[in-house]
Enzyme design. Structure first.
Site, PDB file in Angstrom:
ATOM      1  N   CYS A  16     -21.929  23.918  27.687  1.00 45.68           N
ATOM      2  CA  CYS A  16     -22.576  24.945  26.416  1.00 45.68           C
ATOM      3  C   CYS A  16     -22.239  26.367  26.362  1.00 45.68           C
ATOM      4  O   CYS A  16     -21.061  26.364  27.116  1.00 45.68           O
ATOM      5  CB  CYS A  16     -24.253  24.828  26.741  1.00 45.68           C
ATOM      6  N   ASN A  19     -23.304  27.866  30.842  1.00 47.39           N
ATOM      7  CA  ASN A  19     -24.025  26.590  32.132  1.00 47.39           C
ATOM      8  C   ASN A  19     -24.615  26.571  32.616  1.00 47.39           C
ATOM      9  O   ASN A  19     -24.667  27.193  33.791  1.00 47.39           O
ATOM     10  CB  ASN A  19     -22.632  26.352  32.145  1.00 47.39           C
ATOM     11  N   CYS A  21     -28.668  26.758  31.059  1.00 49.94           N
ATOM     12  CA  CYS A  21     -29.766  25.699  30.396  1.00 49.94           C
ATOM     13  C   CYS A  21     -29.127  24.541  30.360  1.00 49.94           C
ATOM     14  O   CYS A  21     -30.175  23.450  30.291  1.00 49.94           O
ATOM     15  CB  CYS A  21     -30.188  27.113  29.237  1.00 49.94           C
ATOM     16  N   ARG A  22     -28.285  24.954  29.289  1.00 52.75           N
ATOM     17  CA  ARG A  22     -28.328  23.180  28.445  1.00 52.75           C
ATOM     18  C   ARG A  22     -27.235  21.992  28.879  1.00 52.75           C
ATOM     19  O   ARG A  22     -27.682  20.596  29.453  1.00 52.75           O
ATOM     20  CB  ARG A  22     -28.474  22.763  26.484  1.00 52.75           C
ATOM     21  N   SER A  23     -25.880  22.673  29.179  1.00 51.19           N
ATOM     22  CA  SER A  23     -25.493  21.837  29.835  1.00 51.19           C
ATOM     23  C   SER A  23     -25.413  21.885  31.327  1.00 51.19           C
ATOM     24  O   SER A  23     -25.779  20.117  32.003  1.00 51.19           O
ATOM     25  CB  SER A  23     -23.945  22.171  29.636  1.00 51.19           C
ATOM     26  N   ASP A 133     -30.063  26.534  21.626  1.00 54.43           N
ATOM     27  CA  ASP A 133     -29.974  27.364  22.498  1.00 54.43           C
ATOM     28  C   ASP A 133     -31.782  27.923  22.719  1.00 54.43           C
ATOM     29  O   ASP A 133     -32.503  28.406  22.029  1.00 54.43           O
ATOM     30  CB  ASP A 133     -29.035  28.245  22.001  1.00 54.43           C
TER      31      ASP A 133
HETATM   32  P1  4NP Z   1     -27.331  27.744  27.373  1.00 49.48           P
HETATM   33  O1  4NP Z   1     -27.579  29.416  27.061  1.00 49.48           O
HETATM   34  O2  4NP Z   1     -25.497  28.059  26.522  1.00 49.48           O
HETATM   35  O3  4NP Z   1     -27.510  26.772  27.167  1.00 49.48           O
HETATM   36  O4  4NP Z   1     -26.601  27.602  29.278  1.00 49.48           O
HETATM   37  C1  4NP Z   1     -27.231  30.675  27.464  1.00 49.48           C
HETATM   38  C2  4NP Z   1     -27.445  31.155  28.222  1.00 49.48           C
HETATM   39  C3  4NP Z   1     -26.895  32.609  28.564  1.00 49.48           C
HETATM   40  C4  4NP Z   1     -26.924  33.175  27.269  1.00 49.48           C
HETATM   41  C5  4NP Z   1     -26.498  32.636  26.282  1.00 49.48           C
HETATM   42  C6  4NP Z   1     -26.788  30.839  26.236  1.00 49.48           C
HETATM   43  N1  4NP Z   1     -26.324  34.676  27.099  1.00 49.48           N
HETATM   44  O5  4NP Z   1     -26.372  35.493  26.336  1.00 49.48           O
HETATM   45  O6  4NP Z   1     -25.913  34.545  28.534  1.00 49.48           O
END
Ligand code: 4NP
Length: 166
Positions: A16, A19, A21-23, A133
């Site tokens: 993602c 790294n 939340c989703r992955s 997201d």
């Molecule tokens: P992820 O979510 O890609 O599912 O881990 C996010 C985590 C952090 C951010 C964006 C999405 N950020 O902008 O910091």
């Protein structure tokens, strides 16, 4: 892919943006179902982010809490960024959304062995193509992420079992 490689087992990387939340949620869910199937020696599972914003960090506390409610422990995972070795080490590099996938396609080395795709390509009876997201939303976003990932993880395991004869 030759038979020797097949019998050595499969390796899956979930990707993602951050790294956190989703992955890592996908890694935790998939590790769980792989373990339930008794295949943890034959299927390697990891996750990474396309960006370095959260390298070394634990998953988002909301992701940890939502997974914990389903008896999945994400607390030991730490964020890392994808690197070029990933495209040689993993059989599947599966993105959570189209933007992650485009990024991966841009940085993939020309001789990469990994199959690049969207995780939800393995989901059944699912309208969505992307895992949304949840970072800027509320807690129910993390529930939705888990639901979508659990669906796709079942399909992904079936595909690996069939391709690797395990
Ligand atoms: P992820 O979510 O890609 O599912 O881990 C996010 C985590 C952090 C951010 C964006 C999405 N950020 O902008 O910091």
């Amino acid at each position: 892919m030759n038979d020797a490689r097949k019998s050595a087992g499969a390796a899956v990387l979930f990707v993602c943006l951050g790294n956190i939340c989703r992955s890592p949620t996908a890694e935790g869910v998939f590790r769980c179902i792989v373990k339930s199937a008794g295949l943890e020696e034959l299927i390697r599972v990891d996750s990474a982010g396309t960006h370095d914003y959260h390298v070394g960090e634990k998953p988002d506390p909301r992701a940890i809490a939502a997974a914990q409610l389903r008896q999945i422990d994400l607390s030991a995972f730490r964020g890392r960024q994808t690197d070029s070795e990933d495209f040689y080490e993993f059989d599947f590099v599966l993105a959570m959304d189209q933007s992650n996938l485009s990024h991966l396609a841009r940085i993939a080395p020309p001789k990469a062995k990994a199959q690049l795709g969207l995780l939800l390509d393995f989901a059944t009876d699912c309208e969505e193509q992307e895992v949304p997201d949840p970072y800027y939303g509320g807690n129910n976003g993390f529930e939705r992420v888990l639901d979508l990932i659990e669906n796709a993880a079942t399909g992904l395991l079936a595909e690996i079992r069939s391709r690797w004869n395990i």
